[in-house]
Scaffold this motif. Structure first.
Motif, PDB file in Angstrom:
ATOM      1  N   PRO A  16       1.901  -4.755   3.603  1.00 23.46           N
ATOM      2  CA  PRO A  16       1.539  -3.564   2.754  1.00 23.46           C
ATOM      3  C   PRO A  16       1.125  -2.446   3.755  1.00 23.46           C
ATOM      4  CG  PRO A  16       0.146  -5.453   2.212  1.00 23.46           C
ATOM      5  CD  PRO A  16       1.158  -5.766   3.503  1.00 23.46           C
ATOM      6  N   ARG A  17       0.946  -1.354   3.326  1.00 25.51           N
ATOM      7  CA  ARG A  17       0.636  -0.153   3.991  1.00 25.51           C
ATOM      8  C   ARG A  17      -0.701  -0.427   4.595  1.00 25.51           C
ATOM      9  NH1 ARG A  17       2.326   5.451   1.113  1.00 25.51           N
ATOM     10  NH2 ARG A  17       1.178   6.282   3.383  1.00 25.51           N
ATOM     11  N   TYR A  20      -3.755   0.017   2.310  1.00 28.50           N
ATOM     12  CA  TYR A  20      -3.683  -0.953   1.207  1.00 28.50           C
ATOM     13  C   TYR A  20      -3.755  -2.307   1.822  1.00 28.50           C
ATOM     14  CZ  TYR A  20      -1.759   3.243  -1.098  1.00 28.50           C
ATOM     15  OH  TYR A  20      -1.366   4.549  -1.633  1.00 28.50           O
ATOM     16  N   GLU A  95      -0.619  -4.684  -3.857  1.00 31.02           N
ATOM     17  CA  GLU A  95       0.038  -3.949  -4.843  1.00 31.02           C
ATOM     18  C   GLU A  95      -1.062  -3.515  -5.684  1.00 31.02           C
ATOM     19  OE1 GLU A  95       3.707  -3.474  -6.013  1.00 31.02           O
ATOM     20  OE2 GLU A  95       2.992  -3.335  -3.817  1.00 31.02           O
ATOM     21  N   ARG A  98      -2.761  -0.466  -4.260  1.00 28.03           N
ATOM     22  CA  ARG A  98      -1.896   0.658  -4.347  1.00 28.03           C
ATOM     23  C   ARG A  98      -1.894   1.336  -5.555  1.00 28.03           C
ATOM     24  NH1 ARG A  98       3.327   1.535  -5.879  1.00 28.03           N
ATOM     25  NH2 ARG A  98       3.551  -0.553  -6.344  1.00 28.03           N
TER      26      ARG A  98
END
Length: 276
Positions: A16-17, A20, A95, A98
């Motif tokens: 994940p970024r 996030y 997710e 995000r």
């Protein structure tokens, strides 16, 4: 001719970024009850689970998978493996975070009771038998065009000595009336609230609880806003739960409604998308 390389599971293909990533948002510097589990936490839990399985001689080779995975021989991808579950949860929570950051509208977290089974009868509970029924329940409540991402989970209630199969759902932009209808249309069972909903106020904390793979329970009744302390299941219940979890892969626990997974990306569909 060399054998073809096995494709990595979608939840392992990327991280994940940072904004996030639950590992960054709930870092290891926090107390254990507040942080996202560290790799060492997962290894410690793997060792504890293996010792219970081996000690009861009820797990067959289930404990062997934990040991081999812990020692790095392979990634077992068993849903009862704390090390592999940590990777999947990091992906899944990423997710959710995000979508939370990009979604314009109210987001609610809803817990729906699906079925209970007495201690020793956990094998009677089946995720797949409830997937379609849960979608129908959401349809009847008026949520046909509302995206929902969630997960199935089983919890043990020590007082009643039973197992509870439930779904933790993140509901994106549902009208209040639809959520009211979802709650009103579900018949209460015992003292357990069949539907419990809260607004999303602390995303990192609340979304990290949506899908868990633990062998703990909370034997004491909640009397205030703070949840009672979680403690390990007794060996008998631990083995029963691990055997049940072993039937399912990580993807089997996912629930997507007006949402779809493309590779490692989960996409939401609203009513306007469906009408386009």
């Amino acid at each position: 001719m060399a054998a073809p390389r096995r494709k990595r599971p979608y939840w392992r293909r990327s991280l994940p970024r940072k904004k996030y990533d639950i590992k960054k948002l709930r870092p290891k510097t926090l107390p254990r009850r507040e942080r996202f589990e560290t790799l060492q936490d997962a290894k410690n839990e793997s060792l504890r689970s293996q010792s219970v399985l081996d000690g009861r001689r009820a797990g067959g080779d289930l404990g062997d998978y934990l040991e081999d995975c812990r020692h790095g021989h392979y990634q077992c991808e068993r849903s009862y493996c704390p090390i592999c579950a940590r990777v999947f949860r990091r992906y899944f929570i990423g997710e959710l975070l995000r979508h939370n950051a990009k979604f314009e509208g109210e987001i609610a977290v809803v817990v729906v009771l699906l079925e209970t089974a007495a201690k020793g009868k956990l094998s009677d509970l089946d995720i797949e038998s409830h997937r379609h029924a849960l979608r129908k329940r959401l349809d009847r409540a008026g949520l046909e065009g509302v995206p929902v991402i969630g997960g199935f989970e089983t919890a043990y209630r020590a007082t009643q000595k039973d197992w509870v199969l439930h779904a933790n759902l993140v509901v994106f932009g549902a009208p209040k009336r639809a959520l009211d209808d979802l709650e009103a249309g579900t018949k209460a069972q015992d003292a357990f609230r069949p539907v419990k909903r809260t607004q999303l106020e602390n995303p990192a904390k609340q979304l990290s609880y949506v899908l868990k793979f633990t062998t703990y329970h909370r034997p004491w009744q909640q009397t205030g806003p703070r949840k009672p302390r979680a403690v390990p299941l007794n060996p008998t219940e631990h083995c029963e739960l691990v055997r049940w979890m072993n039937q399912y892969g990580f993807s089997d626990y996912l629930f997507l409604y007006n949402a779809r997974r493309h590779g490692s990306t989960i996409t939401l569909f609203t009513q306007s998308d469906r009408n386009a």
